[in-house]
Scaffold this motif. Structure first.
Motif, mmCIF file in Angstrom:
data_model
loop_
_atom_site.group_PDB
_atom_site.id
_atom_site.type_symbol
_atom_site.label_atom_id
_atom_site.label_comp_id
_atom_site.label_asym_id
_atom_site.label_seq_id
_atom_site.Cartn_x
_atom_site.Cartn_y
_atom_site.Cartn_z
ATOM 1 N N ARG A 116 -0.997 8.278 -17.817
ATOM 2 C CA ARG A 116 -1.672 7.134 -17.196
ATOM 3 C C ARG A 116 -2.403 7.524 -15.925
ATOM 4 N NH1 ARG A 116 3.219 2.883 -17.181
ATOM 5 N NH2 ARG A 116 1.673 1.348 -16.570
ATOM 6 N N ARG A 117 -2.278 8.787 -15.524
ATOM 7 C CA ARG A 117 -2.857 9.314 -14.284
ATOM 8 C C ARG A 117 -2.290 8.616 -13.050
ATOM 9 N NH1 ARG A 117 -8.150 12.519 -14.459
ATOM 10 N NH2 ARG A 117 -8.114 13.205 -16.597
ATOM 11 N N TRP A 118 -1.008 8.419 -13.053
ATOM 12 C CA TRP A 118 -0.306 7.914 -11.883
ATOM 13 C C TRP A 118 0.269 9.134 -11.181
ATOM 14 C CZ3 TRP A 118 2.891 2.902 -13.110
ATOM 15 C CH2 TRP A 118 2.011 1.903 -13.566
ATOM 16 N N ILE A 119 -0.177 9.377 -9.946
ATOM 17 C CA ILE A 119 0.257 10.566 -9.220
ATOM 18 C C ILE A 119 1.199 10.182 -8.084
ATOM 19 C CG2 ILE A 119 -1.833 11.839 -9.829
ATOM 20 C CD1 ILE A 119 -2.778 11.403 -6.914
ATOM 21 N N SER A 120 2.054 11.108 -7.743
ATOM 22 C CA SER A 120 3.022 10.888 -6.669
ATOM 23 C C SER A 120 2.326 10.849 -5.324
ATOM 24 C CB SER A 120 4.058 12.007 -6.678
ATOM 25 O OG SER A 120 4.867 11.939 -5.534
ATOM 26 N N ILE A 121 2.865 10.032 -4.437
ATOM 27 C CA ILE A 121 2.343 9.957 -3.075
ATOM 28 C C ILE A 121 2.537 11.291 -2.357
ATOM 29 C CG2 ILE A 121 4.462 9.063 -2.051
ATOM 30 C CD1 ILE A 121 2.590 7.224 -0.346
ATOM 31 N N ASP A 122 3.419 12.138 -2.877
ATOM 32 C CA ASP A 122 3.675 13.453 -2.298
ATOM 33 C C ASP A 122 2.710 14.520 -2.807
ATOM 34 O OD1 ASP A 122 5.927 12.425 -0.914
ATOM 35 O OD2 ASP A 122 7.118 12.616 -2.729
ATOM 36 N N ALA A 123 1.881 14.187 -3.808
ATOM 37 C CA ALA A 123 0.941 15.157 -4.374
ATOM 38 C C ALA A 123 -0.171 15.471 -3.361
ATOM 39 C CB ALA A 123 0.336 14.606 -5.662
ATOM 40 N N PRO A 124 -0.708 16.681 -3.407
ATOM 41 C CA PRO A 124 -1.769 17.049 -2.461
ATOM 42 C C PRO A 124 -2.987 16.122 -2.527
ATOM 43 C CG PRO A 124 -0.932 19.001 -3.555
ATOM 44 C CD PRO A 124 -0.293 17.816 -4.222
ATOM 45 N N LEU A 125 -3.388 15.696 -3.726
ATOM 46 C CA LEU A 125 -4.528 14.791 -3.849
ATOM 47 C C LEU A 125 -4.222 13.453 -3.187
ATOM 48 C CD1 LEU A 125 -7.320 14.007 -4.901
ATOM 49 C CD2 LEU A 125 -6.259 13.462 -7.099
ATOM 50 N N ALA A 126 -3.032 12.917 -3.401
ATOM 51 C CA ALA A 126 -2.667 11.638 -2.800
ATOM 52 C C ALA A 126 -2.612 11.746 -1.282
ATOM 53 C CB ALA A 126 -1.334 11.159 -3.350
ATOM 54 N N LYS A 127 -2.054 12.839 -0.785
ATOM 55 C CA LYS A 127 -1.987 13.031 0.662
ATOM 56 C C LYS A 127 -3.382 13.081 1.276
ATOM 57 C CE LYS A 127 2.468 15.380 0.892
ATOM 58 N NZ LYS A 127 3.168 16.634 1.205
ATOM 59 N N ALA A 128 -4.325 13.704 0.554
ATOM 60 C CA ALA A 128 -5.695 13.788 1.049
ATOM 61 C C ALA A 128 -6.385 12.427 1.020
ATOM 62 C CB ALA A 128 -6.491 14.796 0.232
ATOM 63 N N LEU A 129 -6.000 11.568 0.081
ATOM 64 C CA LEU A 129 -6.658 10.262 -0.061
ATOM 65 C C LEU A 129 -6.129 9.188 0.892
ATOM 66 C CD1 LEU A 129 -6.871 10.018 -3.950
ATOM 67 C CD2 LEU A 129 -8.781 10.280 -2.364
ATOM 68 N N LEU A 130 -4.887 9.296 1.314
ATOM 69 C CA LEU A 130 -4.273 8.239 2.126
ATOM 70 C C LEU A 130 -5.083 7.947 3.389
ATOM 71 C CD1 LEU A 130 -0.479 9.065 1.845
ATOM 72 C CD2 LEU A 130 -1.716 7.194 0.770
ATOM 73 N N GLY A 131 -5.372 6.663 3.585
ATOM 74 C CA GLY A 131 -6.104 6.225 4.765
ATOM 75 C C GLY A 131 -7.614 6.290 4.635
ATOM 76 N N LYS A 132 -8.117 6.832 3.547
ATOM 77 C CA LYS A 132 -9.570 6.949 3.361
ATOM 78 C C LYS A 132 -10.153 5.633 2.869
ATOM 79 C CE LYS A 132 -9.613 11.414 4.123
ATOM 80 N NZ LYS A 132 -10.112 12.031 5.289
ATOM 81 N N SER A 133 -11.474 5.483 3.061
ATOM 82 C CA SER A 133 -12.190 4.271 2.664
ATOM 83 C C SER A 133 -13.180 4.575 1.553
ATOM 84 C CB SER A 133 -12.943 3.696 3.867
ATOM 85 O OG SER A 133 -12.069 3.379 4.904
#
Length: 182
Positions: free
Chosen positions: A134-151
C-alpha cells in the motif's frame, strides 16, 4: 557455542534493528492490532490448547508429530499475544488531525514527483503498520524523516544506496481519524 538460536554477531552501535522506533500509531492501526490480539487470545489460543490436549492424551509425546507441531504453534501464539499486549501498552494513538494540514506530519498521504516525472503516493504511519504493497512507510524511514514539516511544492532530497534522489511534493492530504477506512 553452537545452537539453533545463535546468529552472527552484530555491533549494537551499527545495527539498524537497535535504533529506537517511534511509538506512534494511527487509530485504525491500533484497532487492527487490537483485533489481532482479540482473535489470537479468544479463538486461536483455546483451539490450539484443545488440540495439544487431544494429542497429549494419545500417549507417547516424543513420537507424536501432532502434539509437537501444535505445541510449537501454541507457544508461538502465546509469544505473539505477549508481544502485542506489551506493544499496545507502549503505543501512542494519534487520533486527531494536525493543526496545520498544509504541512506533512504523521498520518499524511503524500504525492511525490521524482526527477523523471513519475508520481509516488505514500502514507506516513507508525512502525507497526507499515505496508509496502500500500506504500505506507514508517515515520522512522529516511524518506519520511526528510518529508516531515515540509509543504506543498517543496523539494526533498533523500539519500539512497543508489545515490541521492530529489522529489517535489505535489499533494498533501489527511484522512479523518474518527472514520477509519480500509
Amino acid at each position: 557455542m553452537k545452537g539453533r538460536n545463535m546468529t552472527r554477531w552484530r555491533d549494537p552501535a551499527k545495527d539498524p534493528r537497535q535504533e529506537p522506533k517511534s511509538n506512534l500509531i494511527t487509530a485504525e492501526g491500533a484497532a487492527r492490532l487490537r483485533g489481532i490480539l482479540d482473535h489470537l487470545s479468544r479463538i486461536k489460543r483455546p483451539a490450539l490448547s484443545a488440540k495439544v490436549g487431544e494429542a497429549a492424551a494419545l500417549g507417547d509425546r516424543s513420537e507424536n508429530a501432532d502434539y509437537t507441531y501444535n505445541k510449537k504453534e501454541l507457544n508461538r501464539v502465546i509469544a505473539r499475544i505477549r508481544y502485542l499486549t506489551k506493544r499496545l501498552d507502549e503505543l501512542q494513538v494519534v487520533d486527531r488531525l494536525p493543526a496545520k494540514t498544509d504541512k506533512i506530519y504523521f498520518g499524511a498521504f503524500v504525492t511525490l514527483e521524482d526527477e523523471e516525472g513519475e508520481e509516488i503516493h505514500i502514507r506516513i504511519v507508525g512502525h507497526d503498520e507499515t505496508d509496502t504493497a500500500r506504500r505506507w512507510i514508517s515515520i522512522d524511514a529516511p524518506l519520511a524523516k526528510a518529508l516531515l514539516g515540509k509543504s506543498l511544492d517543496d523539494d526533498v532530497t533523500v539519500k539512497a544506496p543508489a545515490g541521492d534522489t530529489t522529489y517535489v511534493i505535489t499533494d498533501i492530504a489527511y484522512r479523518d481519524p474518527v472514520k477509519p477506512a480500509r
